[in-house]
Design a protein around this motif. Structure first.
Motif, PDB file in Angstrom:
ATOM      1  N   UNK A  15      -0.883 -21.594  -8.751  1.00 56.81           N
ATOM      2  CA  UNK A  15      -1.718 -22.779  -8.998  1.00 56.81           C
ATOM      3  C   UNK A  15      -2.776 -22.865  -7.909  1.00 56.81           C
ATOM      4  N   UNK A  16      -3.875 -23.552  -8.186  1.00 56.72           N
ATOM      5  CA  UNK A  16      -4.882 -23.782  -7.155  1.00 56.72           C
ATOM      6  C   UNK A  16      -4.290 -24.659  -6.059  1.00 56.72           C
ATOM      7  N   UNK A  17      -4.470 -24.290  -4.804  1.00 52.64           N
ATOM      8  CA  UNK A  17      -3.979 -25.107  -3.691  1.00 52.64           C
ATOM      9  C   UNK A  17      -4.779 -24.829  -2.426  1.00 52.64           C
ATOM     10  N   UNK A  18      -4.353 -25.473  -1.332  1.00 51.18           N
ATOM     11  CA  UNK A  18      -5.140 -25.386  -0.089  1.00 51.18           C
ATOM     12  C   UNK A  18      -4.834 -24.117   0.705  1.00 51.18           C
ATOM     13  N   UNK A  19      -3.575 -23.707   0.678  1.00 55.80           N
ATOM     14  CA  UNK A  19      -3.256 -22.522   1.478  1.00 55.80           C
ATOM     15  C   UNK A  19      -2.351 -21.544   0.719  1.00 55.80           C
ATOM     16  N   UNK A  20      -2.513 -20.302   1.053  1.00 57.60           N
ATOM     17  CA  UNK A  20      -1.758 -19.223   0.412  1.00 57.60           C
ATOM     18  C   UNK A  20      -1.265 -18.253   1.487  1.00 57.60           C
ATOM     19  N   UNK A  21      -0.107 -17.664   1.207  1.00 56.74           N
ATOM     20  CA  UNK A  21       0.410 -16.622   2.105  1.00 56.74           C
ATOM     21  C   UNK A  21       0.435 -15.283   1.375  1.00 56.74           C
ATOM     22  N   UNK A  22       0.072 -14.240   2.103  1.00 52.19           N
ATOM     23  CA  UNK A  22       0.102 -12.877   1.543  1.00 52.19           C
ATOM     24  C   UNK A  22       0.746 -11.963   2.577  1.00 52.19           C
ATOM     25  N   UNK A  23       1.718 -11.175   2.149  1.00 54.87           N
ATOM     26  CA  UNK A  23       2.329 -10.208   3.067  1.00 54.87           C
ATOM     27  C   UNK A  23       1.749  -8.820   2.778  1.00 54.87           C
ATOM     28  N   UNK A  24       1.069  -8.252   3.792  1.00 58.89           N
ATOM     29  CA  UNK A  24       0.571  -6.881   3.656  1.00 58.89           C
ATOM     30  C   UNK A  24       1.664  -5.927   4.122  1.00 58.89           C
ATOM     31  N   UNK A  25       1.885  -4.872   3.380  1.00 60.69           N
ATOM     32  CA  UNK A  25       2.931  -3.904   3.736  1.00 60.69           C
ATOM     33  C   UNK A  25       2.393  -2.502   3.482  1.00 60.69           C
ATOM     34  N   UNK A  26       2.472  -1.656   4.506  1.00 60.68           N
ATOM     35  CA  UNK A  26       1.931  -0.290   4.373  1.00 60.68           C
ATOM     36  C   UNK A  26       2.869   0.682   5.087  1.00 60.68           C
ATOM     37  N   UNK A  27       2.881   1.929   4.668  1.00 63.60           N
ATOM     38  CA  UNK A  27       3.792   2.892   5.317  1.00 63.60           C
ATOM     39  C   UNK A  27       3.379   3.225   6.745  1.00 63.60           C
ATOM     40  N   UNK A  28       4.343   3.621   7.549  1.00 66.51           N
ATOM     41  CA  UNK A  28       4.112   4.117   8.907  1.00 66.51           C
ATOM     42  C   UNK A  28       4.783   5.491   9.011  1.00 66.51           C
ATOM     43  N   UNK A  29       4.617   6.122  10.154  1.00 65.14           N
ATOM     44  CA  UNK A  29       5.272   7.426  10.342  1.00 65.14           C
ATOM     45  C   UNK A  29       6.786   7.290  10.330  1.00 65.14           C
ATOM     46  N   UNK A  30       7.289   6.172  10.869  1.00 63.09           N
ATOM     47  CA  UNK A  30       8.736   5.966  10.859  1.00 63.09           C
ATOM     48  C   UNK A  30       9.115   5.330   9.525  1.00 63.09           C
ATOM     49  N   UNK A  31      10.409   5.089   9.330  1.00 59.46           N
ATOM     50  CA  UNK A  31      10.856   4.476   8.082  1.00 59.46           C
ATOM     51  C   UNK A  31      10.381   3.036   7.968  1.00 59.46           C
ATOM     52  N   UNK A  32      10.249   2.352   9.132  1.00 58.49           N
ATOM     53  CA  UNK A  32       9.808   0.961   9.098  1.00 58.49           C
ATOM     54  C   UNK A  32       8.357   0.886   8.644  1.00 58.49           C
ATOM     55  N   UNK A  33       8.069  -0.106   7.797  1.00 58.08           N
ATOM     56  CA  UNK A  33       6.710  -0.264   7.301  1.00 58.08           C
ATOM     57  C   UNK A  33       5.913  -1.229   8.176  1.00 58.08           C
ATOM     58  N   UNK A  34       4.616  -1.056   8.159  1.00 56.67           N
ATOM     59  CA  UNK A  34       3.731  -2.058   8.751  1.00 56.67           C
ATOM     60  C   UNK A  34       3.862  -3.318   7.897  1.00 56.67           C
ATOM     61  N   UNK A  69       0.853  -1.186   0.000  1.00 57.04           N
ATOM     62  CA  UNK A  69       0.000   0.000   0.000  1.00 57.04           C
ATOM     63  C   UNK A  69       0.891   1.240   0.000  1.00 57.04           C
ATOM     64  N   UNK A  70       0.421   2.297  -0.674  1.00 59.74           N
ATOM     65  CA  UNK A  70       1.226   3.524  -0.618  1.00 59.74           C
ATOM     66  C   UNK A  70       0.661   4.536   0.377  1.00 59.74           C
ATOM     67  N   UNK A  71      -0.440   4.161   1.022  1.00 63.49           N
ATOM     68  CA  UNK A  71      -0.940   4.979   2.135  1.00 63.49           C
ATOM     69  C   UNK A  71      -1.208   4.040   3.307  1.00 63.49           C
ATOM     70  N   UNK A  72      -1.358   4.631   4.474  1.00 63.69           N
ATOM     71  CA  UNK A  72      -1.598   3.808   5.668  1.00 63.69           C
ATOM     72  C   UNK A  72      -2.955   3.116   5.567  1.00 63.69           C
ATOM     73  N   UNK A  73      -3.066   1.967   6.228  1.00 63.31           N
ATOM     74  CA  UNK A  73      -4.339   1.242   6.180  1.00 63.31           C
ATOM     75  C   UNK A  73      -4.985   1.235   7.562  1.00 63.31           C
ATOM     76  N   UNK A  74      -6.319   1.165   7.560  1.00 66.36           N
ATOM     77  CA  UNK A  74      -7.084   1.232   8.800  1.00 66.36           C
ATOM     78  C   UNK A  74      -7.583  -0.163   9.155  1.00 66.36           C
ATOM     79  N   UNK A  75      -7.518  -0.540  10.434  1.00 63.42           N
ATOM     80  CA  UNK A  75      -8.011  -1.861  10.814  1.00 63.42           C
ATOM     81  C   UNK A  75      -9.532  -1.970  10.675  1.00 63.42           C
ATOM     82  N   UNK A  76     -10.057  -3.197  10.677  1.00 64.56           N
ATOM     83  CA  UNK A  76     -11.506  -3.368  10.508  1.00 64.56           C
ATOM     84  C   UNK A  76     -12.282  -2.957  11.760  1.00 64.56           C
ATOM     85  N   UNK A  77     -13.439  -2.357  11.560  1.00 62.52           N
ATOM     86  CA  UNK A  77     -14.284  -2.016  12.713  1.00 62.52           C
ATOM     87  C   UNK A  77     -14.826  -3.314  13.301  1.00 62.52           C
ATOM     88  N   UNK A  78     -14.738  -3.450  14.599  1.00 62.33           N
ATOM     89  CA  UNK A  78     -15.140  -4.691  15.269  1.00 62.33           C
ATOM     90  C   UNK A  78     -13.947  -5.603  15.523  1.00 62.33           C
TER      91      UNK A  78
END
Lengths: 562, 333
Positions: free
Chosen positions: A234-253, A194-203
């Protein structure tokens, strides 16, 4: 405090903002608290250590979770630090008032829009789960197209992630038990940047729909990229996805998602099948950039080169301290083997001693430098250790001690120190530190020499140009101090691990000063103030605990004036 | 009702950056460049004449307007205009701007950029000087050389003196003009904390300064109320707009310069960036009002620290006992 005592505390207390409370169990209370614009429902869970520890607070207004910073997906309110605090446990009534009014004030304040940015900045903290963590050697400041994950294969044909890394940056194989992960499976995770910060889900629940809404919020270019890549899976049972978003510091979420389907499925980015289990993995960062800062090391030292000549009791301790300061390259020079005699005053211990004969029925001893290298590289992932198992005289002759930012000579023998001083004077090394313990725990010294200013001989030379005991000695010269427990072959100078550690600390401080470009030549000494075993010098009597003096060039020094 | 006037005063002292008159270093940096330009132009003539090419300098921006704040990264930004004594017919704008560029670009301790509105001189030590280049048809008719190096430039209406005068004319009473300048600095500090420096994400400081100038109403010993009024009016300057690309209603702003060329000061910001500006201004107003309505100065100061950062002083909490129930000791082992 037990349940009855806590109940009494509640009964006897009048807290202005407390509308009502309900006792859920002995140590658990629900509260309605009057805020500025609304009533807050919170739960306090005490433990029997209260008032020596603070209760855990949970927000019971589920509709507010995902809207307020410092409140995680389960409603846990971070209203105070739990470490390093001083609690006035003598006044529990005031403490309870403080806790409830603090939570009220925090919640009122955090509901202001201007705090929304904190919520986005703490995205990882919102989902933090100490039971679902993954080690990561990926850079916390970078974005990736895809990263690689070592996984453990499960009986249900899915996999559990163990560690993640970037393809072009090899793992530090010697660190910890990384080598044993070579048998694990390797899979790849698609990275969504993401190139902007992301907001967590309500609830607070990370649902498939929420995930899809995140993907929809990507800019068009990134959405096209991740869709294109997801279609290649390929179609399979499990998948991994890394979410990455900017933070105020240099380190990303960064947060790793695992999607587990009951039957083979296409990648969740291109699938509309909601019937999947989503697990979130918090990132345990092991990348150099993060670890150095987190651990108090100094990242600029990564380009520094330090050599330690002599890896005995003092030298091994210095090696350990230097390696933890963030220095990137360490060379160890010593020709001695490590044996059990040393274990009570050496940084190494039983791990470095062998009792098992090899194929030629010999019990091979480890050189100190090899054992230290192995120990340091196992402890510290980002350091290059070069072990040179030879005398310093040979090492200098073979030009192995050159071009170092700092050389620390921890040999102990004054004559060898002076010989090293003479030999090193003709090399391209600028800063040399000599350090040694005085006998019987009297004290120790570290001498930092800028070779352009003076040399070690300057403190050992008299007006006639003869070598004499230095003024900075703590013990009067010519006393019989060496001990032997097994005859002449077992002759040793008595000192302890604590003595060596104190001397090593002075030398390490000198080294770090030099790496910070504070190069003035000086001697630092420590002494045991209660020492009375042997005759001491005037220098010993001239200070308490520790002292430091500048060193200047001696007019009689043949090396400096030669 | 909190005013926190003493804390605002302390906050202002913490963030304030002096003017050229108060800051020798900045003055030296400015003068060095201007003197260098004057020396190099000594033998230069106005084209097709024997007239020497001369110029005068004009201080611009926050140093002139006394609204500067300390940069977070030590990266100072100096604005000094160069008004040449030539008419627009006497010199091609690109040729004149390029002449300045070439003279300044001779030294190797700095890099020089030819930007649309000015020549920017970047120093390795972390500050830059913006040099807009002007011609002068008459004292009242000044034009700026406008355009990038790769395209034809043009002389565009401008009034740097008029702009300085308009901002300076806020009041003849020093306490009023002082409060105005303080409020501009507060707004700039808010901007520094809540907007990225990338591209045009943040509203330009001149826009905030001019809106504050337009809407300023003096409030005796109460900077907070004065600021609330300005921010309310800034929000009122926005209007609803339709974002066709994303099919949604957004807030946009068109705030005109009070002098020539009378164009929108926020012209560089995209619709989305303007909408973000609006939302952040709304959040700012909500926080300022919450601080104003707060009975406890400690709580009000915490809100204002979120708005402005840690330069705003934290007011100690008044407790029912002298001893704090919980203290962060910072110890660890």
């Amino acid at each position: 405090m037990n349940g009855a005592e806590l109940s009494n505390l509640y009964l006897s207390n009048t807290i202005d903002c407390l509308v009502s409370y309900t006792r859920q169990s002995d140590l658990k209370y629900d509260h309605k608290i009057q805020g500025k614009k609304r009533t807050w429902k919170i739960q306090l869970e005490f433990n029997d250590n209260f008032p020596y520890s603070l209760p855990f607070a949970t927000l019971l207004d589920k509709d507010q979770i995902g809207l307020l910073p410092h409140v995680n997906q389960h409603g846990t309110i971070c209203y105070a630090e739990h470490d390093g605090i001083l609690i006035n446990y003598s006044d529990p009534e005031n403490l309870l008032d403080y806790i409830i009014s603090t939570i009220r004030n925090h919640l009122d304040r955090w509901s202001l829009k201007i705090f929304k940015d904190d919520l986005k900045d703490e995205y990882e903290g919102f989902f933090f789960n100490p039971l679902n963590e993954i080690n990561s050697f990926c850079c916390p400041q970078s974005t990736y197209s895809r990263i690689y994950i070592k996984t453990k294969y499960n009986k249900d044909k899915t996999s559990t992630p163990v560690l993640m890394y970037e393809k072009n940056s090899p793992l530090p194989e010697k660190f910890s038990d990384i080598q044993s992960t070579s048998e694990l499976n390797i899979t790849s995770a698609l990275c969504v940047n993401f190139n902007t910060k992301i907001t967590p889900p309500i609830g607070g629940n990370f649902t498939f729909r929420y995930f899809k809404s995140l993907i929809d919020s990507l800019d068009e270019k990134e959405k096209a990229r991740v869709t294109r890549l997801a279609q290649k899976f390929k179609n399979k049972l499990d998948f991994f996805v890394l979410l990455s978003a900017p933070r105020n510091s240099l380190n990303r979420t960064q947060i790793l998602l695992k999607f587990k389907y009951p039957a083979k499925n296409e990648h969740p980015i291109v699938s509309d099948n909601e019937k999947c289990e989503i697990s979130l993995f918090s990132i345990l960062r092991l990348h150099k950039k993060y670890l150095l800062e987190r651990g108090g090391a100094i990242s600029q030292f990564q380009n520094s080169k330090v050599a330690i000549v002599g890896c005995g009791s003092v030298g091994s301790e210095i090696a350990s301290m230097i390696s933890k300061s963030g220095v990137g390259s360490l060379t160890l020079i010593d020709h001695d083997e490590f044996n059990a005699d040393n274990i009570y005053r050496h940084n190494l211990g039983g791990n470095s001693i062998t009792f098992t004969p090899d194929s030629s029925k010999e019990i091979k001893k480890n050189f100190k430098v090899d054992a230290l290298k192995k120990s340091i590289e196992k402890d510290i992932p980002y350091i290059r250790v070069n072990a040179v198992a030879m005398t310093f005289q040979h090492a200098i002759k073979q030009n192995l001690i050159s071009n170092f930012d700092v050389i620390i000579v921890a040999i102990g023998s004054p004559t060898e120190n002076l010989q090293a001083n003479r030999l090193l004077k003709n090399t391209d090394n600028k800063i040399i530190i000599y350090c040694w313990n005085e006998a019987a725990g009297a004290g120790g010294h570290s001498v930092k020499i800028d070779m352009a200013q003076c040399c070690l001989e300057c403190i050992y030379i008299n007006e006639g140009g003869e070598i004499v005991p230095t003024y900075y000695s703590l013990l009067a010269s010519d006393q019989n101090i060496a001990k032997n427990l097994t005859g002449c072959a077992g002759l040793f100078t008595p000192f302890s691990y604590i003595d060596s550690s104190q001397t090593a600390l002075l030398a390490t401080k000198h080294c770090l000063e030099a790496l910070h470009s504070i190069t003035e030549s000086s001697i630092s000494s420590w002494k045991n103030d209660r020492f009375d075993s042997y005759m001491v010098t005037d220098y010993f009597s001239s200070f308490s605990h520790t002292t430091e003096h500048a060193i200047i060039k001696s007019d009689s020094c043949g090396i400096c004036n030669g | 009702m909190a005013t926190l006037q003493a804390q605002f005063k302390q906050f202002h002292d913490n963030i304030k950056l002096g003017t050229y008159e108060e800051n020798q270093t900045l003055r030296d940096k400015r003068d060095l460049l201007i003197n260098e330009l004057a020396t190099e132009l000594k033998n230069e003539k106005v084209p097709d004449t024997d007239r020497a090419l001369t110029f005068s300098k004009i201080d611009q921006g926050s140093y002139k307007m006394k609204t500067g704040i300390k940069p977070t990264d030590g990266h100072y930004d100096i604005d000094v205009g160069v008004i040449f004594d030539v008419t627009e017919d006497e010199y091609d704008p690109k040729k004149l701007k390029k002449l300045v560029y070439d003279i300044i670009n001779k030294r190797n301790n700095r890099t020089v950029d030819y930007n649309k509105p000015c020549i920017t001189v970047n120093y390795a030590s972390g500050y830059h000087v913006d040099l807009p280049v002007y011609c002068k048809n008459s004292e009242k008719d000044v034009k700026i050389a406008w355009g990038k190096m790769t395209v034809a430039n043009e002389w565009v209406d401008s009034d740097p003196n008029g702009l300085n005068d308009w901002v300076a004319s806020i009041s003849t009473e020093s306490k009023k003009s002082r409060q105005f300048r303080k409020c501009v600095r507060y707004l700039k500090k808010w901007k520094q904390k809540h907007f990225s420096e990338n591209g045009n994400v943040a509203p330009p400081s001149i826009g905030l300064t001019l809106q504050a100038r337009r809407h300023f109403i003096f409030s005796t010993d109460n900077d907070l109320l004065c600021l609330i009024n300005i921010v309310e009016k800034i929000i009122n300057d926005f209007s609803n707009d339709f974002d066709i690309k994303n099919f949604r209603i957004v807030h946009s702003i068109d705030f005109k310069l009070p002098v020539k060329p009378y164009k929108n000061v926020y012209y560089k910001m995209t619709l989305n960036q303007q909408d973000v500006f609006y939302k952040k201004a709304e959040a700012l107003l909500e926080s300022l009002c919450a601080a104003r309505d707060e009975d406890c100065d400690h709580e009000a100061s915490k809100i204002l620290r979120q708005v402005f950062g840690d330069d705003f002083p934290l007011v100690d909490k008044i407790l029912r006992s002298d001893v704090k129930p919980v203290i962060n000791s910072g110890t660890s082992a």
